[in-house]
Each structure stands twice: as structure tokens, then as C-alpha cells.
Design a protein around this motif. Structure first.
Motif, PDB file in Angstrom:
ATOM      1  N   ARG A  13       0.839  -1.196   0.000  1.00 17.53           N
ATOM      2  CA  ARG A  13       0.000   0.000   0.000  1.00 17.53           C
ATOM      3  C   ARG A  13       0.877   1.250   0.000  1.00 17.53           C
ATOM      4  O   ARG A  13       0.640   2.215  -0.736  1.00 17.53           O
ATOM      5  CB  ARG A  13      -0.932  -0.030   1.225  1.00 17.53           C
ATOM      6  CG  ARG A  13      -1.743   1.214   1.474  1.00 17.53           C
ATOM      7  CD  ARG A  13      -2.623   1.574   0.295  1.00 17.53           C
ATOM      8  NE  ARG A  13      -3.443   0.454  -0.101  1.00 17.53           N
ATOM      9  CZ  ARG A  13      -4.628   0.204   0.406  1.00 17.53           C
ATOM     10  NH1 ARG A  13      -5.135   0.983   1.303  1.00 17.53           N
ATOM     11  NH2 ARG A  13      -5.317  -0.839  -0.016  1.00 17.53           N
ATOM     12  N   ARG A  54       2.203   1.882  -3.363  1.00 18.02           N
ATOM     13  CA  ARG A  54       1.206   2.436  -4.285  1.00 18.02           C
ATOM     14  C   ARG A  54       1.017   3.927  -4.038  1.00 18.02           C
ATOM     15  O   ARG A  54       0.925   4.718  -4.975  1.00 18.02           O
ATOM     16  CB  ARG A  54      -0.122   1.692  -4.126  1.00 18.02           C
ATOM     17  CG  ARG A  54      -0.073   0.276  -4.626  1.00 18.02           C
ATOM     18  CD  ARG A  54      -1.415  -0.153  -5.167  1.00 18.02           C
ATOM     19  NE  ARG A  54      -2.440  -0.220  -4.137  1.00 18.02           N
ATOM     20  CZ  ARG A  54      -2.751  -1.341  -3.500  1.00 18.02           C
ATOM     21  NH1 ARG A  54      -2.132  -2.456  -3.779  1.00 18.02           N
ATOM     22  NH2 ARG A  54      -3.694  -1.339  -2.599  1.00 18.02           N
ATOM     23  N   ALA A 109       1.778   7.018  -6.613  1.00 26.01           N
ATOM     24  CA  ALA A 109       0.767   8.014  -6.966  1.00 26.01           C
ATOM     25  C   ALA A 109       1.329   9.408  -6.743  1.00 26.01           C
ATOM     26  O   ALA A 109       1.100  10.321  -7.542  1.00 26.01           O
ATOM     27  CB  ALA A 109      -0.484   7.804  -6.125  1.00 26.01           C
ATOM     28  N   GLN A 110       2.081   9.579  -5.668  1.00 25.95           N
ATOM     29  CA  GLN A 110       2.633  10.909  -5.373  1.00 25.95           C
ATOM     30  C   GLN A 110       3.761  11.258  -6.335  1.00 25.95           C
ATOM     31  O   GLN A 110       3.878  12.401  -6.762  1.00 25.95           O
ATOM     32  CB  GLN A 110       3.114  10.947  -3.928  1.00 25.95           C
ATOM     33  CG  GLN A 110       1.964  10.818  -2.945  1.00 25.95           C
ATOM     34  CD  GLN A 110       2.412  10.797  -1.504  1.00 25.95           C
ATOM     35  OE1 GLN A 110       3.557  10.478  -1.213  1.00 25.95           O
ATOM     36  NE2 GLN A 110       1.507  11.134  -0.602  1.00 25.95           N
ATOM     37  N   TRP A 168       5.354  12.295   3.692  1.00 16.83           N
ATOM     38  CA  TRP A 168       4.228  12.566   2.798  1.00 16.83           C
ATOM     39  C   TRP A 168       3.267  11.385   2.746  1.00 16.83           C
ATOM     40  O   TRP A 168       2.117  11.521   2.382  1.00 16.83           O
ATOM     41  CB  TRP A 168       4.729  12.849   1.369  1.00 16.83           C
ATOM     42  CG  TRP A 168       5.515  14.094   1.268  1.00 16.83           C
ATOM     43  CD1 TRP A 168       6.874  14.196   1.156  1.00 16.83           C
ATOM     44  CD2 TRP A 168       5.015  15.429   1.280  1.00 16.83           C
ATOM     45  NE1 TRP A 168       7.243  15.505   1.098  1.00 16.83           N
ATOM     46  CE2 TRP A 168       6.121  16.290   1.172  1.00 16.83           C
ATOM     47  CE3 TRP A 168       3.737  15.978   1.382  1.00 16.83           C
ATOM     48  CZ2 TRP A 168       5.998  17.668   1.159  1.00 16.83           C
ATOM     49  CZ3 TRP A 168       3.607  17.348   1.362  1.00 16.83           C
ATOM     50  CH2 TRP A 168       4.727  18.176   1.256  1.00 16.83           C
ATOM     51  N   VAL A 201       0.371   9.920   6.658  1.00 16.77           N
ATOM     52  CA  VAL A 201      -1.053  10.161   6.923  1.00 16.77           C
ATOM     53  C   VAL A 201      -1.939   9.408   5.917  1.00 16.77           C
ATOM     54  O   VAL A 201      -2.849   8.680   6.322  1.00 16.77           O
ATOM     55  CB  VAL A 201      -1.361  11.676   6.949  1.00 16.77           C
ATOM     56  CG1 VAL A 201      -2.853  11.912   7.008  1.00 16.77           C
ATOM     57  CG2 VAL A 201      -0.675  12.310   8.151  1.00 16.77           C
ATOM     58  N   PRO A 202      -1.664   9.537   4.596  1.00 16.40           N
ATOM     59  CA  PRO A 202      -2.493   8.759   3.669  1.00 16.40           C
ATOM     60  C   PRO A 202      -2.450   7.258   3.957  1.00 16.40           C
ATOM     61  O   PRO A 202      -3.463   6.580   3.845  1.00 16.40           O
ATOM     62  CB  PRO A 202      -1.868   9.036   2.293  1.00 16.40           C
ATOM     63  CG  PRO A 202      -1.122  10.295   2.441  1.00 16.40           C
ATOM     64  CD  PRO A 202      -0.710  10.405   3.873  1.00 16.40           C
ATOM     65  N   GLU A 241      -9.545   2.895   6.550  1.00 13.11           N
ATOM     66  CA  GLU A 241     -10.673   2.736   5.645  1.00 13.11           C
ATOM     67  C   GLU A 241     -10.800   1.269   5.220  1.00 13.11           C
ATOM     68  O   GLU A 241     -11.879   0.700   5.187  1.00 13.11           O
ATOM     69  CB  GLU A 241     -10.440   3.640   4.434  1.00 13.11           C
ATOM     70  CG  GLU A 241     -11.598   3.699   3.475  1.00 13.11           C
ATOM     71  CD  GLU A 241     -11.126   4.136   2.107  1.00 13.11           C
ATOM     72  OE1 GLU A 241     -10.168   4.932   2.044  1.00 13.11           O
ATOM     73  OE2 GLU A 241     -11.689   3.660   1.111  1.00 13.11           O
ATOM     74  N   ASP A 242      -9.654   0.660   4.910  1.00 11.19           N
ATOM     75  CA  ASP A 242      -9.623  -0.754   4.545  1.00 11.19           C
ATOM     76  C   ASP A 242     -10.200  -1.623   5.642  1.00 11.19           C
ATOM     77  O   ASP A 242     -10.930  -2.570   5.374  1.00 11.19           O
ATOM     78  CB  ASP A 242      -8.164  -1.184   4.359  1.00 11.19           C
ATOM     79  CG  ASP A 242      -7.835  -1.339   2.898  1.00 11.19           C
ATOM     80  OD1 ASP A 242      -8.581  -0.790   2.082  1.00 11.19           O
ATOM     81  OD2 ASP A 242      -6.829  -2.005   2.601  1.00 11.19           O
ATOM     82  N   PHE A 274      -3.921   6.264 -13.326  1.00  7.34           N
ATOM     83  CA  PHE A 274      -3.772   4.859 -12.933  1.00  7.34           C
ATOM     84  C   PHE A 274      -5.057   4.102 -13.230  1.00  7.34           C
ATOM     85  O   PHE A 274      -6.127   4.683 -13.315  1.00  7.34           O
ATOM     86  CB  PHE A 274      -3.485   4.752 -11.432  1.00  7.34           C
ATOM     87  CG  PHE A 274      -2.122   5.221 -11.011  1.00  7.34           C
ATOM     88  CD1 PHE A 274      -1.601   6.405 -11.477  1.00  7.34           C
ATOM     89  CD2 PHE A 274      -1.367   4.473 -10.133  1.00  7.34           C
ATOM     90  CE1 PHE A 274      -0.345   6.844 -11.082  1.00  7.34           C
ATOM     91  CE2 PHE A 274      -0.122   4.895  -9.721  1.00  7.34           C
ATOM     92  CZ  PHE A 274       0.395   6.089 -10.196  1.00  7.34           C
ATOM     93  N   PHE A 297      -5.234   9.780  -2.373  1.00  8.11           N
ATOM     94  CA  PHE A 297      -4.732   9.529  -1.019  1.00  8.11           C
ATOM     95  C   PHE A 297      -5.019  10.696  -0.094  1.00  8.11           C
ATOM     96  O   PHE A 297      -4.723  10.630   1.088  1.00  8.11           O
ATOM     97  CB  PHE A 297      -3.222   9.257  -1.058  1.00  8.11           C
ATOM     98  CG  PHE A 297      -2.439  10.269  -1.854  1.00  8.11           C
ATOM     99  CD1 PHE A 297      -2.053  11.448  -1.265  1.00  8.11           C
ATOM    100  CD2 PHE A 297      -2.142  10.040  -3.178  1.00  8.11           C
ATOM    101  CE1 PHE A 297      -1.366  12.400  -1.992  1.00  8.11           C
ATOM    102  CE2 PHE A 297      -1.451  10.984  -3.918  1.00  8.11           C
ATOM    103  CZ  PHE A 297      -1.056  12.174  -3.329  1.00  8.11           C
TER     104      PHE A 297
END
Lengths: 248, 509
Positions: free
Chosen positions: A150, A153, A157-158, A178, A181-182, A189-190, B377, B385
Motif C-alpha cells: 500500500r 502504491r 501516486a505521489q 508525505w 497520513v495517507p 478505511e480498509d 492509474f 490519497f
């Protein structure tokens, strides 16, 4: 035949207890040599070594510093800086304790690296251990890979949106702020979704459970486990009875 | 549905309101699913399909997840809810044995603690206390039904997307539920995968299962359904046979995507860019090959020897001009996503080079290349995120700059999400999440736009927004590379189409 996970656990646990209780040089060194040999034979030595180093290096160093330098009973002084004296007796005591500790740590690590967690979970479930505990135990195996994938990923994305991460572990560690927190939010959430899935698949039920995974066991192994546990108990009893036994 | 026997599952939902919200998400909705029938619940993104599915399947419990007024009827037992503490409680475990559910993200259905596919399949049976011999029989039968027989010893996280979906379906049907509800099961499956799934659904229906498919696409297979329910705004907008619904024209209004009938290959779009372009192409791949180096990189962790890694890409060369739309089509697992990750430097080629506006991006961190190349993606949850829609689009832009504010506004307006700036991305329906991910890419105004399966999980309105965005950005000179398994879509929008199969580029037929 494959060892039943509880047999491995009993063997490692009682070896650790007996070595600690016996406090005997030759036994500690034999156990260390045996654990090292088994880890090589089992093909886990390379994975185990960094963990062994991380755990034992500070412990052994602190033992040497404590007892090697400040051993009140020491008489044969090798060197002296003010109140700190290196004595033969102190070094001897420190090395003995270090060997004892290393033996216990090595057998327990060897057990944790070679034991099949799914087998252990199945064996515990079959013995009526609570499903939630079994879940936590099994998660130790799956959680770390899940978190790191995770994290990977989120990092990608960042990066795809302009976060510059220098190659190598230092760059990644620096950029972790960075992702922290996400990462936590997405794991929370998962967990919500996962809990609905687990409940719908009957995980919350309180009734009798069975296990699909068959773990091989045998009467011999059951006897071995009993003997190992009794031996550990006997070692503790002997130590309490004769506190100086084995100490040289 | 004129049978005299009671339906396998029925619901009369006067109102369902999520906890902490005022507006009902479902209202005035009556549904009934007969044994041995196939029902398609069609609707655009945000129409309430997934909420209805989760409510019917016991994944969303009245009381805990929200307030329900109405009734749920399962196998002849009717539970009435009036929205008070005295309402009946649903036991999700026993409900789940009778109603199987496959969520949109199949990985979400898995226990995550089982070491093999076989054990994952058996998880629900273990919890129900079924004896081992019966479990083994059920696992074999379910594996045969879902095409998992060869994969029973695999570790679930190593499965491909299509295999994961089959496993999630297997987990849902192994206890032989009377009802099976699947949320967008056909999304992102290629033709072969979709045909396998269609055959599986036919088998289940023949065996007497009531199968309910929730979808925002009226796919060809769904035309075999007994009933279509069209959902819009949380209520049934139309119900009837597929022919009746199509004749009434109810789909387009509800935002349901209707694939064009197969009338031979469509002609490619006319190129809108000048044929002769000065300077280097916007994007160029020179002889790019790629092999995953998983086994070599592990070093200390070589204890699990994997199979020797096969190259994923073989000597790919292509060039895309500014303003050109190139579509790369191919089946699942052909290397499409791997190819796209090379365009922005997330993956570095094992051999060959990638040039963006004539500049080799080899060795550059992906974060730098991102200024020129925007990548959408395949999974929005891999791309989103942040805590709000607005923060999501703003990430990576110069903070505090008026230009950044403007870029965020424009990107959100381009995909039609400007009214949702304060919402949490995870709360948005799938189609809007996809559009938000697109907005995050657009905000950077890249000169190359790389889109991974852009049509997946978009509803009719979302597809229209995607079309607008792709056409307007290419008109401004952006080069677009999109990979898709949807040939019709590729032909409808691309100036040029190539196929990728087993990591090699082939000319389109």
C-alpha cells in the motif's frame, strides 16, 4: 516428517528455558552452534542474521560494558580507568551471560523463522484458541507485506504527481512524511470494509469452528512435547532448589 | 417474474439514510429476485446501486450503517424495520450464507489471513463449523465452477485481477447461497474473462441461484437477463425486460453506458493534428524492453525462489506526436500497464530508452518526469490519497500560488466535479473517483497524457466528460496514449491504434 508447529514451539521454548536455567558454558555454546547449524540447513540463515545482529549486538555490548568494567567481585585487573576496571572475572561473567542470552534468542528466532504461521494458526484454532487471536497471529504474516505494498502504491501516486523521491532507502525514508497520513487513513478505511467482509463470511460467529488446513501430528510428537515441557519445568525447579548449580 | 413461489430475496425500502446524513440514499424502492433468475440492476454512478447491493447482502447493516424503514425478506422470512432501536438485528454471518456478495473491488472480500486459494475458499465454511471432508469437496466443486482448480495452492495476493474476481465469486458461492449479488463484475475484464464469467453466471442460474448483477454498463451478456431494474437517484426509474427498457430509452437518461452493437470495426477518428510536425515527437520509445527483477533484488531474502522472470516488454518502439491520440489495445496481462509506467519513469526500461519531447528520461526520478507526463492509474484507489477533493488535485502544485488555485479550479471544472471540492475522495462513487483522478493529472497540464483503461468504472456521464477532456487537451497539443481492452472505445477516439500482446507491439488488424 514435518514438525508440528507446537512441537517446534515446545522445543524452542524448553531449550531456551533449560539453557537459561542451567547457566552452563558448554550447554550455551552447544545450543548456539546447533541453532546456527540448523538455520543454515533450513536455509533461513541469511534472513535471520540481520535480525540476530539487531537484537544481540546491543545486548551483548551492554553486558560487556556493565559486567566487564564494573564487576565488584573481580580481583584480576587487566586495565583500569578511574572507577572502571576490566577484570578477568568480570569479562568471564559477561561472556557467560552473553552466551546464555544468545542461545535463548537464537533458538526462539530460529523457531519464528522456520515455523509455518498458517500451520500454527490452524493448530491453535483446532485447540479452541479464540478466532480473533488466531486472526491477529495470522495477520503478523500478512500485515507487513500488505502495508508495504500500500505504501508503495501511495508513493507511486505521489511521484506521478511530482513528488521527487531520490533513489535508495535514504530518499524513501525522507519522503515517508508525505505518505504517513495517507497510509494510516487508507488502512483505517480498509479495516472498515474488511470487517464487513469478515462478518458476512461468518467470522463473528460464536459457534464451533473447523480448520481446512490439516496439520500433521503423531503420538510420538505429542509425547515429545510433553517431555520437553516437563524438562523445562524440571530445569526451573532444579535452579530454584540449587541456585548455584551450574554457575562456575 | 410471475412464479407462485416466494422470491429468494425481496426488499421494500421506503427510505434508507446513512448514519450522520439527512438525505436518503435509497427511497421508494421495491425489488424481488426469484430463484433461478438473472436480474441486472443498472444505473449511473451515485444512483445507489452499490448501497442497495450491500444492504441486500448484509454488508451494510440497518441500525449500524444507517436507518432503514421498510422490509427485507429472505427465503420467506420477512424482517420489518421502522428505524428504531427495537428493529430486528441481522446476523451478517447467517445472512451471508444465504446471500453471497462480490464487491466492486474483489480483494475487499478476502480474509487476507489465509495462505492459499483453497484455504481462502474454505474460510466461510470453517467459521460455520463444517467438517473437513465436506469442506474439501466444496472447495473442489467451487474451484471447478470458477476455474480456480489450477490455482488452489497459490497465495491469494499473487493472483491477477481476473483471478481475484473469480476467487471472490468462489468465496461467495461456496456455501451455495440462494442469492448471489455481484457489483460491477465485468469491469476491467477482457473478452475471454467476460465470457468465462458469463458461463459461470449461466451455470449458477441453471442451478437455481438468483443472480443479481449491479452494473453501470448494459453489457451484451446482460441482455440475457430476465429483468432489468434501472436505478436513478436512489429509486427504481424503470423496470422490465431488457427489450422494454431499451425501447423506453430509460438507460441514457440514467447515465447507463450502452455499448454500441457489434457492426464491424469502426473507422478510426480523423487526425486533428498537423501531419508534419516540427521538432521531436512528444513521446518516443526506442526499443524498450522490461523484465521485473523481483528475484534479483531481494538479496538477503532469496529464500523464496520464484520462477525465472519473463520479459514483460520486448523491444517496443513507437512515437506519438503532439495532439495525437494513440490507443494501445490488448488482453489482460499483455503488459499494457507496465508500458504506461515507463512513460513517466515509474518503471525504468531494462533496455532501450524513453524520450519525452526529445529528452531521454532514463535515470530521472518519476517526480521530475511528472511535470511533462501525467498518468491516470487503472485503479483510482491507487491514485487518491488525500482528505478532500480539492487537496487531492492540489497535491504537488506550487503551494500558495494563484496559478495553482486556477489550475485546481480548471481541472475540477473540466471533469465536472467543482461542486464536490470539499468532499472526501473515498466517499465519492467509483465514476467520480475516476474523474477526480483524471483532474489530478490535468491540473499539471502535462504535454503527454497516459491513460490506463480510462473507461473502466465510468458511467455514461463520466464517459462524456472523459471524451470532452481528451478532445480538448489534444486540441491544445497534448499527446495522449491510452491503453484499453475496449476496442470499440479505442476506435471511437484514437487517431492510431496498435495492439500489444505478450509484451510485443503488433499493428492493429
Amino acid at each position: 516428517m514435518r514438525l508440528h508447529p507446537l512441537t517446534s514451539l515446545a522445543a524452542a521454548g524448553s531449550t531456551a528455558v533449560i539453557t537459561t536455567a542451567a547457566a552452563s558454558w558448554p550447554l550455551s555454546l552447544t545450543v548456539i552452534a546447533a541453532a546456527a547449524g540448523l538455520s543454515v540447513a533450513g536455509g533461513v540463515a541469511r534472513r535471520m542474521l540481520p535480525v540476530v545482529a539487531v537484537i544481540l549486538a546491543p545486548l551483548v555490548l551492554s553486558l560487556l560494558a556493565m559486567h566487564g568494567l564494573f564487576f565488584p567481585e573481580g580481583t584480576t585487573v587487566l586495565a583500569q580507568w578511574g572507577p572502571a576496571r576490566v577484570t578477568v572475572e568480570g569479562l568471564h561473567f559477561a561472556l557467560q551471560r552473553a552466551a546464555q542470552l544468545s542461545a535463548a534468542v537464537l533458538v526462539l528466532l530460529l523457531c519464528s523463522f522456520t515455523i509455518s504461521v498458517p500451520d500454527l494458526v490452524a493448530a491453535l484454532s483446532a485447540r479452541g484458541v479464540h478466532a480473533r487471536f488466531a486472526f491477529v497471529l495470522a495477520s503478523t504474516l500478512t500485515l507487513l507485506p500488505a502495508i508495504s505494498s500500500r505504501l508503495g502504491r501511495i508513493r507511486q501516486a505521489q511521484e506521478a504527481r511530482g513528488l521527487v523521491i531520490m533513489p535508495g532507502i535514504v530518499g524513501r525514508a525522507g519522503a515517508f512524511r508525505w505518505q504517513a497520513v495517507p497510509l494510516v487513513l487508507s488502512l483505517v478505511e480498509d479495516a472498515g470494509t474488511r470487517s464487513a467482509a469478515l462478518q458476512a463470511r461468518g467470522f463473528g460467529s460464536t459457534g464451533h469452528r473447523t480448520s481446512y488446513r490439516a496439520v500433521q501430528d503423531s503420538p510420538v510428537q505429542r509425547w515429545v512435547r510433553l517431555v520437553l515441557v516437563l524438562a523445562a519445568v524440571a530445569a526451573i525447579a532444579a535452579r530454584l532448589w540449587q541456585p548455584t548449580a551450574g554457575a562456575s | 417474474m410471475g412464479q407462485s413461489s416466494p422470491p429468494a430475496l425481496a426488499a421494500g425500502i421506503e427510505e434508507f439514510v446513512f448514519s450522520g446524513e439527512q438525505e436518503p440514499v435509497l427511497a421508494g424502492l421495491d425489488v424481488a429476485f426469484a430463484a433461478g433468475s438473472l436480474t441486472a440492476v443498472l444505473g449511473g454512478s451515485g444512483s445507489g446501486k452499490s448501497t442497495l447491493g450491500r444492504l441486500l447482502a448484509g454488508w451494510l447493516l440497518p441500525g449500524d450503517g444507517g436507518t432503514l424503514t421498510g422490509f427485507l425478506e429472505l427465503a420467506g422470512t420477512c424482517l420489518r424495520f421502522i428505524g428504531t432501536a427495537a428493529d430486528p438485528r441481522i446476523d451478517p454471518g447467517s445472512w451471508g450464507r444465504q446471500v453471497g456478495f462480490v464487491p466492486q473491488d474483489p480483494a475487499a472480500a478476502l480474509s487476507t489471513i489465509r495462505a492459499t486459494v483453497a484455504e481462502e475458499l474454505a474460510f466461510g465454511l470453517e467459521n460455520a463449523g463444517i467438517d473437513r471432508a465436506t469442506m474439501a469437496g466444496a472447495v473442489r466443486h467451487t474451484a471447478a465452477l470458477t476455474g480456480l482448480t489450477m490455482l488452489l495452492d497459490r497465495d491469494p495476493p499473487t493472483l491477477s485481477g481476473g483471478q481475484l474476481r473469480r476467487l471472490a465469486i468462489g468465496c461467495a458461492v461456496i456455501s451455495r447461497p440462494e442469492v448471489l449479488i455481484m457489483d460491477e463484475p465485468f469491469a476491467s475484464l477482457d473478452t475471454d474473462g467476460a465470457e468465462d464469467l458469463a458461463a459461470l453466471v449461466r451455470n449458477l442460474v441453471q442451478d437455481g441461484t438468483a443472480v443479481v448483477v449491479l452494473s453501470q454498463r448494459a453489457d451484451a451478456f446482460l441482455h440475457n437477463a430476465d429483468t432489468w431494474l434501472v436505478l436513478a437517484g436512489g429509486t427504481v426509474a424503470a423496470a422490465g425486460s431488457p427489450a422494454e427498457i431499451v425501447a423506453a430509452g430509460a438507460l441514457e437518461l440514467a447515465g447507463v453506458v450502452c455499448p454500441r452493437p457489434q457492426a464491424g470495426p469502426l473507422p478510426l477518428a480523423e487526425p486533428g493534428f498537423p501531419a508534419v510536425v516540427d521538432g521531436p515527437p512528444a513521446l518516443e520509445l526506442r526499443d524498450v524492453s522490461f523484465t521485473y527483477r523481483g528475484t534479483q533484488r531481494r538479496g538477503w531474502f532469496r529464500a523464496q525462489p520464484g520462477p525465472p522472470a519473463d520479459p514483460v516488454l520486448h523491444g517496443l518502439s513507437l512515437a506519438v506526436s503532439a495532439g495525437e491520440i494513440l490507443a494501445v489495445a490488448g488482453p489482460n496481462g499483455a503488459g499494457k500497464s507496465t508500458l504506461l509506467r515507463h512513460l513517466n519513469g515509474l518503471l525504468q526500461p531494462t533496455a532501450g530508452s524513453v524520450l519525452v519531447r526529445g529528452r531521454n528520461i532514463g535515470g530521472q526520478p518519476a517526480g521530475r518526469v511528472a511535470a511533462d507526463v501525467g498518468l491516470l492509474f487503472q485503479q483510482p484507489r491507487d491514485q487518491l490519497f488525500e482528505r478532500t477533493v480539492e487537496r487531492e488535485v492540489r497535491f504537488g502544485l506550487e503551494p500558495g500560488q494563484p496559478a495553482a488555485d486556477q489550475a485546481v479550479q480548471q481541472a475540477l471544472a473540466a471533469v465536472g466535479l467543482e461542486h464536490l471540492a470539499g468532499r472526501h475522495p473515498a466517499e465519492l462513487p467509483a465514476s467520480q473517483q475516476r474523474l477526480l483522478a483524471l483532474a489530478t493529472v490535468l491540473a499539471r497540464r502535462p504535454s503527454v497524457l497516459a491513460l490506463d483503461e480510462p473507461t473502466v468504472s465510468l458511467d455514461g456521464h463520466g464517459l462524456a466528460a472523459l471524451d470532452r477532456v481528451v478532445r480538448s487537451t489534444t486540441a491544445e497539443g497534448t499527446a495522449v496514449v491510452l491503453v484499453t481492452h475496449d476496442l470499440d472505445y479505442a476506435r471511437s477516439i484514437a487517431h492510431r491504434l496498435v495492439r500489444i500482446e505478450a509484451g510485443r507491439l503488433l499493428p492493429a488488424d
